[in-house]
Design a protein around this motif. Structure first.
Motif, short mmCIF file in Angstrom:
data_model
loop_
_atom_site.label_atom_id
_atom_site.label_comp_id
_atom_site.label_asym_id
_atom_site.label_seq_id
_atom_site.Cartn_x
_atom_site.Cartn_y
_atom_site.Cartn_z
N LEU A 549 7.38 -3.09 3.47
CA LEU A 549 6.95 -3.17 2.29
C LEU A 549 6.21 -3.69 1.62
O LEU A 549 6.16 -3.49 -0.40
CB LEU A 549 8.66 -4.81 1.93
N GLY A 550 5.16 -4.22 2.07
CA GLY A 550 4.36 -3.95 1.27
C GLY A 550 3.76 -2.72 -0.13
O GLY A 550 3.30 -2.60 -1.39
N GLY A 551 4.45 -1.38 0.72
CA GLY A 551 3.75 -0.22 0.19
C GLY A 551 5.51 -0.28 -1.30
O GLY A 551 4.90 0.38 -1.89
N MET A 552 6.18 -1.06 -0.47
CA MET A 552 7.13 -0.29 -1.45
C MET A 552 7.02 -1.12 -2.82
O MET A 552 7.19 -0.18 -3.54
CB MET A 552 8.68 -1.19 -0.53
N PHE A 553 6.60 -2.13 -2.75
CA PHE A 553 6.86 -3.08 -4.10
C PHE A 553 5.83 -2.54 -4.99
O PHE A 553 5.40 -2.60 -5.99
CB PHE A 553 6.50 -4.76 -3.60
N LEU A 554 4.49 -2.24 -3.82
CA LEU A 554 3.22 -1.47 -5.35
C LEU A 554 3.89 -0.66 -6.09
O LEU A 554 3.59 -0.28 -6.54
CB LEU A 554 2.39 -1.28 -3.81
N PHE A 555 4.18 0.39 -5.30
CA PHE A 555 5.37 1.91 -5.63
C PHE A 555 5.68 1.30 -6.42
O PHE A 555 5.61 1.83 -7.68
CB PHE A 555 5.72 2.70 -4.26
N ALA A 556 6.85 0.01 -6.46
CA ALA A 556 7.73 0.02 -7.72
C ALA A 556 6.99 -0.69 -8.80
O ALA A 556 7.34 -0.67 -10.24
CB ALA A 556 8.68 -1.43 -6.94
N SER A 557 5.82 -1.26 -8.54
CA SER A 557 5.31 -1.89 -9.74
C SER A 557 5.02 -1.03 -10.79
O SER A 557 4.55 -0.77 -11.70
CB SER A 557 3.79 -2.63 -8.92
N LEU A 754 -0.62 0.70 4.10
CA LEU A 754 -2.23 0.80 3.63
C LEU A 754 -2.36 2.20 3.05
O LEU A 754 -3.10 2.64 1.53
CB LEU A 754 -3.43 0.87 4.94
N PHE A 755 -1.92 2.82 3.21
CA PHE A 755 -2.19 4.67 2.74
C PHE A 755 -1.62 3.81 0.96
O PHE A 755 -2.07 4.95 0.16
CB PHE A 755 -0.50 5.28 3.18
N TYR A 756 0.23 3.95 1.30
CA TYR A 756 -0.05 3.17 -0.94
C TYR A 756 -0.33 2.36 -1.20
O TYR A 756 -0.87 3.02 -2.81
CB TYR A 756 2.21 2.88 -0.74
N ALA A 757 -1.08 1.64 -1.10
CA ALA A 757 -1.86 0.21 -2.22
C ALA A 757 -3.39 1.48 -1.77
O ALA A 757 -3.68 1.18 -2.84
CB ALA A 757 -2.04 -0.48 0.09
N TYR A 758 -3.62 2.31 -1.18
CA TYR A 758 -5.40 2.90 -0.98
C TYR A 758 -4.98 3.86 -2.72
O TYR A 758 -5.41 3.63 -2.93
CB TYR A 758 -5.86 3.37 -0.16
N ARG A 759 -4.15 4.60 -2.21
CA ARG A 759 -3.55 5.67 -3.26
C ARG A 759 -2.90 4.95 -5.21
O ARG A 759 -3.23 5.45 -5.70
CB ARG A 759 -2.40 6.11 -2.89
N ILE A 760 -2.55 3.25 -4.80
CA ILE A 760 -1.85 3.31 -6.09
C ILE A 760 -2.78 2.41 -6.73
O ILE A 760 -2.77 2.45 -8.23
CB ILE A 760 -0.80 2.04 -5.78
N THR A 761 -4.12 1.35 -5.49
CA THR A 761 -4.80 0.37 -6.31
C THR A 761 -6.73 0.91 -6.62
O THR A 761 -7.15 1.09 -7.28
CB THR A 761 -4.57 -1.11 -5.35
N GLY A 762 -6.30 1.63 -5.76
CA GLY A 762 -8.04 2.78 -5.51
C GLY A 762 -9.22 1.60 -4.56
O GLY A 762 -10.23 1.74 -4.30
N ASP A 763 -8.60 1.04 -3.95
CA ASP A 763 -9.27 -0.02 -3.71
C ASP A 763 -9.39 0.36 -1.97
O ASP A 763 -8.62 0.26 -1.06
CB ASP A 763 -8.49 -1.78 -3.55
#
Length: 848
Positions: A549-557, A754-763
């Motif tokens: 769900l963390g990746g889902m909400f980052l995607f939605a953001s 983690l994959f979505y978070a890295y690709r979306i935030t660049g962190d």
């Protein structure tokens, strides 16, 4: 006058023949009218034309009760089996015997079958799913669709066009520049090759999964070899040319997929098999036509599951080899099986330009919207088990008269070998509905979660990806539905645990949250005040699947330019990062539950003595329902997230206004007293209130929903504990944890986030965490298996007992997301590709 003279002349010519023409026309009309009347008479009077009833049964396979219900009719010696004893079949000669296969087959032309399930436990179900001798495999099935209309929605060229304001999902700035990490990629490729060779050497490549310790083959999917088919895109990702060539040769030779199963799971057809073939076709640069050919073949079969009366909602298990095909969706279906394939259906239409797929998929979403308000206890989110049939079987008592008085439309159908009349419904409805014939009249409890057990269906994430695939276009408002669903989640489905003061450092304490499923029930209806009291229990059980769900909400953001979603996504991921530490493990267990922190500013005050005391006097188990009036996430959460640089999103004007509301202490939603219609079985009307999404179902009587919240005590009810030692008896986990499922199945959801978070935030911290979790995972597995090459799941992380399981998602998702997070960020950019629930890669077509 010229035309007038011509007409007069024609009348004079045919004047003498006119009586003959009239007589012939009348004879012709009554000939066909009599035929139609006769057929209607057969149907209405339950009679059969030219059918002999001199058979006790039909020719089927051995019906051994001990066999897997899916394989009740697999290949074997043919035997004649009587479905009912002769003495049970002695009836009045005018009674139609629907346990006679030939009669049932003929009657099914007029009357659809409705069933609770198709697991083959009762005789009528076995009869109805018996394979036809004329249908041997997927390729030979070519029956026409009966109910599906392909013009409800159409594939439009405008879907390929992208507006200039459409957001970028993947960030353009990476803290580590986004280059490939070759050492990690090499390690992951070796892991994949080792385990796939183990699978290939042990199986015939047509078995769904392998038990790596016992070397047993298990066929627990649709029988197409989902480990092999599901690995197609990994073959391309890892440049495994031999495996690609061997698979193409196999598929080209067979020219189809063949299964011994008689029931095909609709979700698996689309999410696992068809999507794998699509991915292979597109990743081959559309050169390997065999992938698309077989995807089309299987899609023509799989779409039959949606060919159902009234609602066009799917059979979760399709008896595709049976000639008895006129069926409603099952009365007890999973919401994930109903709403899980929208993305794949849209993708099939984008490839084939055949409208039937997108029409079917968007019809499912439209039914979701129509069912989202005033039908279930909680709006916008659905119970995990629903009735999507559209055919409600009512109680046969005076209560039925009350329902019938609402002037519902009734339909004659076949249920458990008998004719019944069911009332037609335009929406999903509760499988526990009080009006149902099998209702116990007890409290209706609706359990709500977002992700299925397999972890490949999260219908909200699927809607986001469908919106992205359509480039933000479309006739239906995915965005509005997601936002309203979030408001409910923000109210009831997030929590912080109450923990010891010294277990986490200050930074870890600040920004994390857990997701919890909920159960909702209606305690009473106050007719005088027109008020329904909805009692919500948070289960407090955090599952490994929820880490998605963390990746889902980052995607939605990024998709909706919403900073709230970004803050929530970050905190959900942080919760999964610290979960191993809280459980004294190095990896995420299957699930765990905690005590809830009821004061968010004081969540590290766990007191062992107080917990023992409250367990002894029973106060800990009391249900204390409290009226809720605020949402979980507030302005402070968003501002704190912005301060520490968690949000890499553009903030819309609407979002700024929202944050200003939050600063003033105004909650995101006010769900404590919410207007709602009372009885969902009612005449249609469109006045559903300001928050409606064009819901047509409702009535003129409105009830207020009063929501009250508490926490579930199920995980500690009757659980033994030691007063002296102040710990759970015979449990390895700490006392502040109420329960734990300490299995480790090598699940993919955390690395996916983690994959979505890295690709979306660049962190780049997400790459570091991924490297640590990969090392911990392999360390556990190697230790359990004494450093042998075998890789399998773990039954108990505390005792290090091995589990004889190598799940297919190890190949299709777990290793794929590990590989992708360490790949160069140009590899399958989130702006150009979409990963479906099973991790398969779709190209996203767009024209500026």
């Amino acid at each position: 006058m010229k035309w007038y003279n011509v007409i007069i002349g024609l009348i004079k010519r045919i004047k003498s023949d006119l009586p003959l023409l009239i007589t012939g026309s009348l004879l012709f009309y009554y000939l066909f009218k009599n035929e139609l009347d006769m057929l209607n008479s057969y149907a209405e009077n339950e009679l059969m034309p030219h059918i002999t009833n001199d058979t006790d049964g039909i020719l089927i396979d051995n019906l051994d009760e001990s066999r897997d219900p899916d394989n009740l009719f697999s290949s074997g010696d043919k035997v004649v089996e009587s479905f009912k004893n002769k003495e049970d079949k002695i009836k009045d000669s005018s009674t139609v015997d629907l346990y006679d296969y030939n009669i049932l087959l003929e009657k099914n032309r007029f009357f659809p079958i409705i069933q609770d399930s198709v697991d083959g436990k009762d005789m009528f179900t076995r009869l109805s799913i018996t394979p036809s001798d004329t249908i041997k495999n997927v390729k030979s099935l070519s029956r026409k669709l009966k109910y599906l209309l392909v013009d409800k929605f159409t594939w439009q060229a405008s879907y390929d066009h992208i507006d200039e304001s459409y957001p970028h999902i993947q960030t353009k700035k990476f803290m580590d520049n986004g280059f490939a990490v070759d050492a990690q990629l090499s390690k992951i490729k070796t892991l994949f090759q080792e385990t796939f060779e183990l699978y290939s050497a042990t199986t015939s490549n047509s078995i769904d999964e392998l038990k790596p310790i016992s070397r047993k083959r298990i066929d627990n999917g649709n029988g197409f070899g989902r480990t092999l088919i599901g690995s197609i895109d990994m073959f391309y990702l890892l440049d495994m040319d031999k495996e690609i060539s061997d698979l193409i040769d196999k598929l080209t030779l067979e020219d189809t997929l063949v299964t011994s199963k008689n029931l095909l799971n609709t979700n698996e057809n689309f999410i696992t098999i068809i999507s794998s073939l699509i991915s292979g076709y597109e990743l081959s640069e559309e050169r390997e036509k065999i992938f698309l050919k077989i995807a089309k073949q299987l899609s023509k079969v799989a779409i039959k599951a949606y060919d159902t009366p009234i609602n066009g909602l799917p059979l979760s298990e399709l008896p595709f080899k049976s000639m008895i095909q006129n069926r409603f969706a099952l009365r007890k279906s999973s919401i994930f099986e109903i709403a899980g394939n929208i993305l794949e259906l849209i993708k099939m239409s984008s490839l084939t330009k055949e409208n039937v797929y997108i029409s079917t998929g968007l019809n499912v979403f439209r039914k979701m919207v129509e069912s989202s308000r005033n039908v279930f206890n909680v709006d916008y989110l659905f119970p995990t088990i629903i009735d999507p049939s559209g055919c409600q079987i009512l109680k046969n008592d005076k209560h039925e008269e009350r329902v019938i008085s609402k002037k519902g439309t009734f339909l004659k159908t076949i249920y458990n070998g008998e004719y019944i009349n069911c009332m037609q419904r335009d929406t999903f409805f509760s499988a526990n509905d009080y009006d149902n014939v099998d209702s116990t009249g007890e409290q209706d409890i609706e359990f709500i979660d977002l992700i299925n057990e397999d972890g490949n269906v999260n219908y909200l994430f699927s809607l986001l990806k469908s919106y992205h695939l359509l480039n933000g276009n479309g006739e239906l408002d995915f965005k509005d539905y997601f936002e309203k669903s979030f408001e409910i989640m923000n109210k009831y489905m997030f929590y912080k645990p109450n923990l010891p003061s010294d277990i986490l450092n200050k930074e870890e304490q600040a920004n994390f949250v857990f997701f919890t499923p909920i159960s909702a029930s209606k305690r009473q209806v106050n007719d005088l005040e027109a008020e329904d009291e909805i009692l919500i229990k948070q289960s407090l059980r955090v599952k490994s699947q929820h880490c998605q769900l963390g990746g889902m909400f980052l995607f939605a953001s990024k998709l909706f330019k919403n900073a709230t979603y970004s803050a929530l996504g970050e905190q959900l991921i942080n919760g999964c990062i610290i979960l191993p530490k809280l459980t004294n493990l190095n990896v995420i267990p299957e699930s765990a539950s905690f005590d809830k922190c009821n004061e968010n500013g004081n969540c590290f005050s766990f007191d062992t003595d107080k917990k023992v005391e409250s367990l002894l006097d029973g106060s800990f188990l009391d249900d204390k329902f409290e009226l809720e009036s605020t949402s979980y996430f507030t302005a402070e959460d968003i501002l704190q997230a912005n301060k520490i640089g968690l949000n890499n999103v553009e903030v819309s004007t609407h979002e700024i206004a929202l944050q200003e509301r939050l600063k003033e202490g105004i909650p995101l939603i006010k769900a404590d007293r919410k207007r709602s219609t009372g009885n969902p079985i009612a005449s249609n009307r469109n006045d559903a209130g300001d928050n409606s999404i064009n819901s047509p179902e409702g009535n003129n009587l409105e009830n207020k929903k009063v929501y009250k919240l508490t926490t579930s005590k199920a995980d500690i009810m009757g659980k033994p504990f030691s007063v002296d030692k102040k710990k759970w008896t015979n449990s390895d986990h700490p006392f502040y944890i109420n329960s734990i499922d300490s299995k480790f199945r090598m699940r993919p959801e955390f690395i996916e986030s983690l994959f979505y978070a890295y690709r979306i935030t660049g962190d780049d911290k997400y790459r570091r965490i991924a490297a640590e979790t990969l090392e911990a995972m392999i360390g556990y597995i190697r230790h359990v298996h004494k450093k042998h090459v075998e890789i399998s799941a773990i039954e108990d992380l505390y005792t290090l007992k091995a589990r004889d399981e190598l799940p297919y998602f190890w190949f299709t998702r777990t290793l794929k997301y590990y590989y992708l997070i360490f790949s160069d960020v140009s590899t399958y950019s989130l702006d150009d590709y979409i990963f479906n629930g099973d991790g398969h890669i779709f190209k996203k077509t767009f024209l500026v």
